[in-house]
Design an enzyme around this catalytic site. Structure first.
Site, PDB file in Angstrom:
ATOM      1  N   ASP A 316      53.505  41.749  13.181  1.00  0.00           N
ATOM      2  CA  ASP A 316      52.566  41.634  14.278  1.00  0.00           C
ATOM      3  C   ASP A 316      51.335  42.439  13.942  1.00  0.00           C
ATOM      4  OD1 ASP A 316      52.863  40.094  16.468  1.00  0.00           O
ATOM      5  OD2 ASP A 316      54.408  41.365  17.378  1.00  0.00           O
ATOM      6  N   PHE A 384      37.817  43.561  35.297  1.00  0.00           N
ATOM      7  CA  PHE A 384      37.968  42.340  34.507  1.00  0.00           C
ATOM      8  C   PHE A 384      38.884  41.383  35.246  1.00  0.00           C
ATOM      9  CE2 PHE A 384      40.114  39.730  31.409  1.00  0.00           C
ATOM     10  CZ  PHE A 384      39.061  39.315  30.600  1.00  0.00           C
ATOM     11  N   ALA A 386      40.460  37.145  35.175  1.00  0.00           N
ATOM     12  CA  ALA A 386      40.632  36.000  34.276  1.00  0.00           C
ATOM     13  C   ALA A 386      39.604  34.908  34.533  1.00  0.00           C
ATOM     14  CB  ALA A 386      42.047  35.452  34.413  1.00  0.00           C
TER      15      ALA A 386
END
Lengths: 688, 257
Positions: A316, A384, A386
């Site tokens: 990852d 913030f 979406a």
């Protein structure tokens, strides 16, 4: 963060040694020793020499009693050294298991009927809990079994399992819902659905594995044992063959005595690959233990050895290759604005932003221009979300925003701006191509410039990958980033390949593709969506902070939840195999010298000419045979530290590694016994 | 050359039983080549070779005819040795051993061991029985160390070569005929069947592409290791028997007795 337990223990810890000594005698029981067929044969050989010793005491055996007696003692010691090595390796695991077991005693659980707080519970013992039972765990309660949090969130101290004293948050839903039996809730309450029956929990499996109780031989170990058994059988026949041949030779030469049973048995034990057979169980157990010292639990020995064979590592990006968070590294102005103006706007847009990225903007503004701001009292913070994909702050007369290029453009257009700086697209594109994230900053309807947010590649990771490459292991970076960003980071970290915008099914497909080409694939994961890929991978490392499905799909669990551990696991896997291979080579190479010690000694009375084969000029036939037997025995405890610690691992191409190890264990294995036997012979000469 | 003959005033090389057209060197080469390939052709009486001279063809057979590969069996013994060598060296570099892209596992170990050791085991067992069987001992023309070499050679040749014997041994007695046929049956068919089984087992396995972590088996380090494995497993198995046969015979000859 402090660690306790799991500290590497010294090999020569006195209490461990005492326990191992006692256990090593218990292990002489033939009903258990037969599992190690070579040493079982040595035990039978020891019994035979004990018989010939008794016979020489009573006079029916012509050989001197001091000779048969000493041979018998050293043959018994050979077996005991072997069982001692195994007991010592197990002892270290047992000491650790005992400390784990303490955390498991007599826990009671508060069983609920439905997953709701504030209801009545019945108190039951942990042993009565079954799968799918619901239990309430309140502050200072120990969690009675493995499970998933179905309601609530709590701070849990997992030090009993991980050795990590900092508590962790466990909450329902998401990727942090798994709890482990034996850990303690420090604050808040949670409701846990039990996922394992008593005796099958993670802690139980861990204890079983560490103790070596459930250790099954790995395929490699079995194949090596086949070779050792075959060699033992052949050497048994070689010794059996000497007897009639020497009987005939005595008749033909008209002098001497046929080779005695004691000498034949001694020769057999010396030739049989006792060194490796004696240390074989210890090598495997010690390997698991070494992993455990690194806070990694392998759920089978097979998994560790498979790790040594891995050709492809799926890593990852976040947390393994890069530090988890992106950092602001520069401000780039557009439309002729000045940089300080941009830095100020960026700071205003970030001052209320508590994300690591936001804080890094604040830090950069301070570093570059000495700017500091508090969140103004009248500010309206825009977090913030979406939909707008922007964050920032609204003041009385200004509003500041930062966000992705298209979102910010949409924002300024809505604010009434008509022209967008012409150089914006170019700057944004340039930053993105460099593998960084461009965050466009605006004040009201004016776009001032771009923050360059970079993924910071961990220091030293390139060298790690270079080592892996030299060992023939490909590294593949997995990331959710877009291909452009992924390519840039991949180039900087020097991984061999990358998978951008990776979705669970993409990971699974990639693993299958590699496997179809014949590669062994290892991966790390923690989320539930990693579980299918983990189940497919040959070596699957789950983070202990991961979800229950991820932990169940994995065959190795990392208690520290540090994805870089995969590299350590590969190393230990290789070390185990190398230690076995090297000791096998050493053991077999030793035979040359032993032949030259014993054969002339055994046949000298028949053919005095064979004295020229006594190249070591050993004093007498008896001391020659005894020296070989003693060397064969004491080499075992001398190699115990090597077996427990493992051969030192150096990443290098296969051929160089072979030359290196052949030189040490092959050539060394031929020379060492010549020297050793000669020295022992000289020592015996002082007494006899 | 031979101190015993020198005493009698005979000088020069040992030409007894050799083809005078080829001389010593040519005959030795012929012997080694034909024995190593178990083709059965002879131009030399092996029984008349010097002790070490006789030990060379004997050793070629005992190590499983790995030098050239026997007629009909080819290089399969060598392949089995290679698999054993790959196995141990694979462990030494920390990987599950693989040979020609195929993983070597338990089944391959069993089978290659059968290939390598069957003939040797036959020789060890049968020569042991022979030395304590009066009728077998009586067949020797030259009792003593040379007689022992004759029996060893006969057993080795029957188990893994053309079934010939040194001329000094009368092998046409019940003992050698019966045990010899057993040696021929097991010494030939067990390895042949094992090697076919191994071929099947390897063919089914997935091919693993080579990488830097794969040990190249066509280069010097592996060759050295393979030779070491053959010498230690193949040859040292017979060190005691050879010591009592050709080696002691050679030392006796040098000693002039």
């Amino acid at each position: 963060m402090s660690k306790h337990s799991q500290q590497p223990q010294s090999i020569f810890d006195t209490t461990l040694l005492k326990g191992a000594l006692f256990d090593s005698l218990k292990k002489l029981d033939p009903s258990t020793l037969w599992r190690n067929p070579v040493m079982f044969c040595v035990e039978i050989a020891s019994l035979i020499t004990l018989g010939t010793f008794v016979l020489s005491l009573s006079g029916s055996n012509k050989e001197p009693a001091w000779f048969t007696g000493t041979v018998s003692i050293w043959l018994w010691l050979t077996v005991i050294f072997s069982t001692f090595a195994e007991a010592l390796a197990e002892g270290r695991g047992k000491a650790r298991a005992a400390s784990l077991r303490k955390s498991r005693t007599d826990v009671t659980a508060k069983r609920l009927e439905t997953a709701e707080f504030g209801l009545n519970y019945t108190t039951v013992g942990a042993s009565q809990l079954r799968k799918d039972d619901l239990i309430l765990v309140e502050a200072n309660d120990m969690i009675a079994g493995d499970g998933d949090v179905v309601a609530g969130a709590a701070l849990v101290n997992e030090s009993a399992v991980t050795g990590e004293s900092a508590p962790v948050v466990r909450e329902s839903g998401g990727d942090r819902s798994a709890v482990t039996g034996g850990t303690t809730v420090i604050a808040n309450s949670i409701i846990v659905r039990i996922t394992a029956n008593p005796g099958e929990t993670f802690l139980d499996r861990m204890i079983g594995l560490i103790e070596g109780a459930k250790r099954r031989k790995t395929p490699n170990e079995v194949a090596l044992e086949v070779l050792l058994i075959a060699l033992t059988l052949v050497f048994l026949l070689v010794c059996a063959n000497i007897s009639p041949l020497s009987i005939y030779s005595v008749k033909a030469a008209g002098q001497g005595t046929p080779v005695s049973l004691t000498i034949l048995v001694a020769l057999f034990v010396c030739l049989a690959p006792t060194t490796i057979a004696a240390l074989l169980p210890a090598i495997g157990i010690a390997g698991m233990d070494r992993l455990f010292q690194k806070n990694v639990i392998a759920l089978s020995g097979r998994a560790i050895e498979a790790a040594g064979d891995v050709n492809v590592l799926l890593l990852d990006k976040t947390g393994t290759i890069t530090h988890g968070n992106r950092e602001a590294v520069s401000f780039v102005t557009v439309g002729g604005h000045n940089e300080r103006e941009l830095a100020e706007a960026a700071l205003m847009a970030s001052v209320a932003d508590e994300t690591p990225e936001g804080r890094s903007v604040v830090v950069l503004a301070k570093q570059k221009y000495g700017l500091t701001r508090e969140v103004p009292a009248d500010a309206e913070v825009v977090e913030f979300n979406a939909d707008t994909r922007l964050s920032g702050i609204n003041l009385e007369n200004n509003s500041y925003r930062k966000g992705a290029s298209d979102s910010t453009i949409a924002f300024v257009k809505k604010m009434g701006c008509i022209t967008i700086p012409a150089d914006l697209a170019e700057v944004v594109d340039k930053i993105a191509r460099g593998g960084a994230t461009p965050l466009v900053v605006c004040r009201d309807c004016e776009i001032l410039g771009v923050i360059n947010l970079k993924d910071i590649v961990k220091a030293g990771i390139q060298e790690r990958f270079l080592q892996l490459r030299s060992m023939g292991i490909r590294t593949v970076m997995i990331t959710g980033d877009n291909p452009l960003t992924a390519a840039a980071i991949a180039a900087e970290a020097q991984v061999d390949d990358f998978l951008a915008q990776a979705k669970p099914e993409e990971k699974l497909r990639l693993i299958r593709e590699y496997q179809d080409q014949g590669f062994m694939v290892a991966m790390t994961g923690d989320g539930t969506n990693d579980a299918p890929a983990l189940a497919q991978a040959d070596v699957a490392v789950a983070m202990n902070t991961g979800t229950q499905p991820a932990r169940e799909a994995a065959n190795i669990i990392d208690l520290d939840s540090n994805p870089t551990k995969l590299l350590d696991i590969v190393e230990v896997g290789k070390q185990i195999l190398m230690t076995r291979g090297n000791l096998t080579t050493f053991s077999i190479s030793n035979d040359i010298a032993k032949y030259f010690a014993i054969i002339p000694a055994a046949l000298l009375s028949i053919y005095p000419q064979l004295g020229v084969l006594n190249v070591m000029h050993l004093a007498s036939p008896f001391s020659a045979i005894l020296s070989a037997v003693i060397f064969n025995a004491i080499i075992i405890p001398m190699l115990v530290p090597l077996a427990l610690k493992g051969t030192k691992f150096r990443p290098m191409p296969a051929e160089k590694l072979l030359i290196h190890n052949l030189f040490i264990y092959g050539v060394g294995g031929i020379i060492a016994p010549f020297v050793g036997i000669k020295i022992i012979d000289m020592c015996i000469g002082m007494f006899v | 050359m031979n101190p015993l003959l020198a005493k009698m005033g005979v000088s020069g090389v040992n030409m007894e039983g050799k083809d005078v057209r080829f001389g010593l060197a040519g005959s030795s080469l012929f012997t080694v080549a034909t024995t190593g390939t178990s083709c059965g052709a002879v131009n030399t009486m092996l029984d008349s070779l010097t002790p070490i001279g006789g030990m060379i063809p004997l050793s070629l057979i005992l190590t499983g005819e790995v030098v050239f590969g026997g007629v009909g069996s080819g290089l399969y013994t060598m392949l089995a040795f290679a698999i054993i060598a790959v196995f141990v060296s694979g462990l030494m570099i920390g990987r599950t051993p693989e040979y020609l892209g195929k993983k070597i596992e338990v089944a391959e170990m069993w089978l290659s061991i059968l290939v390598i050791l069957t003939a040797g085991v036959m020789v060890l067992v049968l020569s042991g029985i022979a030395m304590i069987t009066p009728s077998a001992v009586a067949s020797m023309a030259n009792p003593g160390a040379h007689g022992l070499s004759e029996v060893l050679y006969a057993m080795a040749s029957m188990a893994n070569n053309n079934g010939s014997a040194f001329a000094g041994l009368n092998a046409n007695v019940n003992f050698y005929n019966l045990l010899g046929s057993l040696a021929m049956l097991l010494g030939r068919y067990v390895p042949a069947i094992a090697v076919l089984a191994m071929a099947g087992s390897l063919a089914e396995k997935k091919y693993i592409p080579p990488s830097l972590g794969t040990l190249p088996t066509d280069r010097a380090p592996f060759v050295v290791w393979l030779v070491l494995v053959i010498v230690i497993i193949g040859a040292l198995t017979f060190f005691p028997a050879l010591a009592l046969g050709p080696i002691v015979e050679h030392l006796t000859m040098l000693g002039g007795n």
